[in-house]
Design a protein around this motif. Structure first.
Motif, PDB file in Angstrom:
ATOM      1  N   ASN A 256      11.965 -17.483  44.874  1.00 36.65           N
ATOM      2  CA  ASN A 256      10.636 -18.087  44.956  1.00 36.65           C
ATOM      3  C   ASN A 256      10.148 -18.567  43.593  1.00 36.65           C
ATOM      4  OD1 ASN A 256       8.622 -18.705  46.973  1.00 36.65           O
ATOM      5  ND2 ASN A 256       7.250 -17.333  45.873  1.00 36.65           N
ATOM      6  N   ASP A 257      10.462 -17.821  42.529  1.00 39.85           N
ATOM      7  CA  ASP A 257      10.091 -18.257  41.181  1.00 39.85           C
ATOM      8  C   ASP A 257      10.674 -19.640  40.886  1.00 39.85           C
ATOM      9  OD1 ASP A 257       8.871 -15.770  40.766  1.00 39.85           O
ATOM     10  OD2 ASP A 257      10.690 -14.918  39.878  1.00 39.85           O
ATOM     11  N   ILE A 260       8.977 -22.415  42.952  1.00 44.22           N
ATOM     12  CA  ILE A 260       7.670 -22.777  42.380  1.00 44.22           C
ATOM     13  C   ILE A 260       7.857 -23.795  41.264  1.00 44.22           C
ATOM     14  CG2 ILE A 260       5.730 -21.896  41.013  1.00 44.22           C
ATOM     15  CD1 ILE A 260       6.069 -19.243  42.621  1.00 44.22           C
ATOM     16  N   ILE A 290       0.261 -24.501  40.880  1.00 46.60           N
ATOM     17  CA  ILE A 290       0.788 -24.115  42.185  1.00 46.60           C
ATOM     18  C   ILE A 290       0.133 -22.828  42.680  1.00 46.60           C
ATOM     19  CG2 ILE A 290       2.855 -23.637  43.537  1.00 46.60           C
ATOM     20  CD1 ILE A 290       2.742 -26.446  42.318  1.00 46.60           C
ATOM     21  N   VAL A 292       0.168 -19.784  45.104  1.00 45.79           N
ATOM     22  CA  VAL A 292       1.246 -19.053  45.763  1.00 45.79           C
ATOM     23  C   VAL A 292       0.642 -18.103  46.798  1.00 45.79           C
ATOM     24  CG1 VAL A 292       3.256 -17.559  45.433  1.00 45.79           C
ATOM     25  CG2 VAL A 292       2.586 -19.183  43.635  1.00 45.79           C
ATOM     26  N   ALA A 308       2.871 -25.268  36.252  1.00 46.57           N
ATOM     27  CA  ALA A 308       4.174 -24.707  36.617  1.00 46.57           C
ATOM     28  C   ALA A 308       5.331 -25.561  36.130  1.00 46.57           C
ATOM     29  CB  ALA A 308       4.250 -24.541  38.137  1.00 46.57           C
TER      30      ALA A 308
END
Length: 424
Positions: A256-257, A260, A290, A292, A308
């Motif tokens: 997920n990092d 992003i 972003i 989250v 980001a």
């Protein structure tokens, strides 16, 4: 002298709130820094502390009262410099006439400023952190039977969790729960004329806000959905290599990092999607912030990774870990969840293959991430097995044309499938 205690504005956008719970009663003496009430906003329940010293002579708003406007007088304090302090009335009008509401789970309270510790109990009042109270309510635990290990005996999360483990252990070995250790059911309401056993759970302000905003989004924002299948093998390989090098620093990147970062870069490369619809105008953003999506016990909140596109993966990973932890503990500051130019929602870790997320206005897009799974896939013109995920972008069609949305999805796919661009 008499001092009017008014409903405070606990965030820049707060116009009204719910007086969730009084932590004092009429006749109590308070000092500056003492906690006197819990006030529920649309994002969380915050502790409200006294500024002045004196005796609480009147509680003018009953706990559980919704829609209390900022600036409304909610209590009267008799200052101690007045010589003789008037005795409180037998009962405050609002508190006497309004029944005490059933206590339900409320959003955890973010810490906006250091507050003075208070004793574990005062009279019949149990002193505990809002998070401890919420856990106790959900678990059917009576706080009066718990010894606090926090400052001055205050009950904290660890105390309640320890009590929960003891309760579960007792039930496993044959002990029966007390009659009031589970939520009671009622039969005062019916569903389509059928009386079904149920309990009435009061909505928190967070849940009310979620319901209102998502309803408005689906009613007012014309959504268009675009889905791409994205091969993850190269990204997973790079992630493993990066984590090996980052391990000495205690950093572990998640998929997920990296997604992003990919969405942030894609929005900069396709600026027509990094926008907001504003009536007769369009807001064109030059930075990709972003939001989250993070699930919390009372709903959903979206902490923000600012800029980001220009942050390293290690920085994004560290920020997300800190923001997610604060979100689940109810400690996010308003600037950490307000704003954002686009959102990402990842349900892949729950096995969801594909879904379509609802746009969070005034943002104009949200990326929904499904699970990575082994699928038959064409690799170099031959059928092979690859790790593939489905990503679906929801776009506000008033602000973003289908072709521009498609371009964003194409760039996002390319960045994920050729992930060296994420570390360049």
């Amino acid at each position: 002298m008499s001092i009017e205690l008014k409903m405070p504005a606990l965030s820049p956008t707060m116009e009204e709130g719910t007086l969730a719970r009084w932590l004092v009663k009429e006749g109590d003496t308070v000092s500056s820094g003492d906690l006197i009430a819990e006030i529920e906003t649309d994002k969380a329940t915050m502790e409200f502390e006294a500024v002045d010293e004196g005796v609480i002579t009147q509680l003018l708003v009953a706990e559980g009262t919704d829609g209390v406007k900022v600036g409304t007088v909610i209590a009267i304090i008799q200052g101690e410099d007045d010589g003789a302090i008037a005795a409180p009335k037998a009962a405050a009008p609002a508190a006497a006439q309004a029944p005490k509401p059933t206590e339900v789970a409320a959003a955890p309270a973010p810490v906006t400023a250091p507050v003075a510790a208070v004793s574990h109990s005062s009279g019949d009042r149990v002193k505990a952190s809002p998070l401890a109270k919420r856990i106790a309510t959900n678990s059917g635990i009576d706080l009066a039977g718990i010894s606090g290990t926090g400052p001055n005996g205050r009950i904290v999360k660890a105390d309640v969790e320890r009590s929960t483990k003891n309760t579960v252990s007792a039930e496993l070995f044959g002990a029966r729960p007390t009659a009031d250790s589970h939520p009671s059911t009622g039969s005062g309401l019916t569903v389509d004329g059928v009386d079904i056993p149920h309990e009435v759970v009061k909505l928190s302000n967070m849940r009310k806000t979620i319901a209102r905003r998502l309803t408005e989004s689906k009613q007012q924002v014309p959504h268009i959905y675009l889905t791409v299948d994205v091969r993850l093998d190269a990204l997973l390989k790079l992630r493993g290599e990066l984590n090996a090098s980052l391990e000495p620093r205690g950093i572990k990147l998640s998929v997920n990092d990296m997604l992003i970062k990919a969405l942030g870069l894609a929005l900069i490369q396709v600026p027509k999607c990094n926008v907001s619809f504003a009536g007769d105008n369009m807001l064109q953003y030059s930075r990709a912030d972003i939001s989250v999506a993070v699930s919390v016990p009372t709903g959903l909140i979206t902490p923000i990774v600012t800029d980001a596109a220009n942050k390293s993966l290690s920085k994004i990973s560290t920020e997300i870990a800190e923001l997610a932890a604060c979100a689940k503990e109810g400690k996010l500051q308003p600037h950490e969840y307000q704003g954002g130019t686009a959102s990402i929602s990842n349900m892949g870790m729950m096995g969801i293959k594909q879904f379509e997320a609802v746009i969070n206005p005034p943002q104009a897009m949200i990326m929904a991430i499904g699970a990575g799974e082994k699928r038959p896939y064409i690799v170099d013109d031959a059928l092979a097995i690859a790790t593939v995920m489905s990503a679906t972008g929801s776009f506000d069609h008033r602000a973003i044309d289908g072709a521009d949305g498609a371009q964003l999805m194409k760039v996002f796919k390319e960045l994920v499938e050729k992930p060296l661009g994420l570390v360049a």
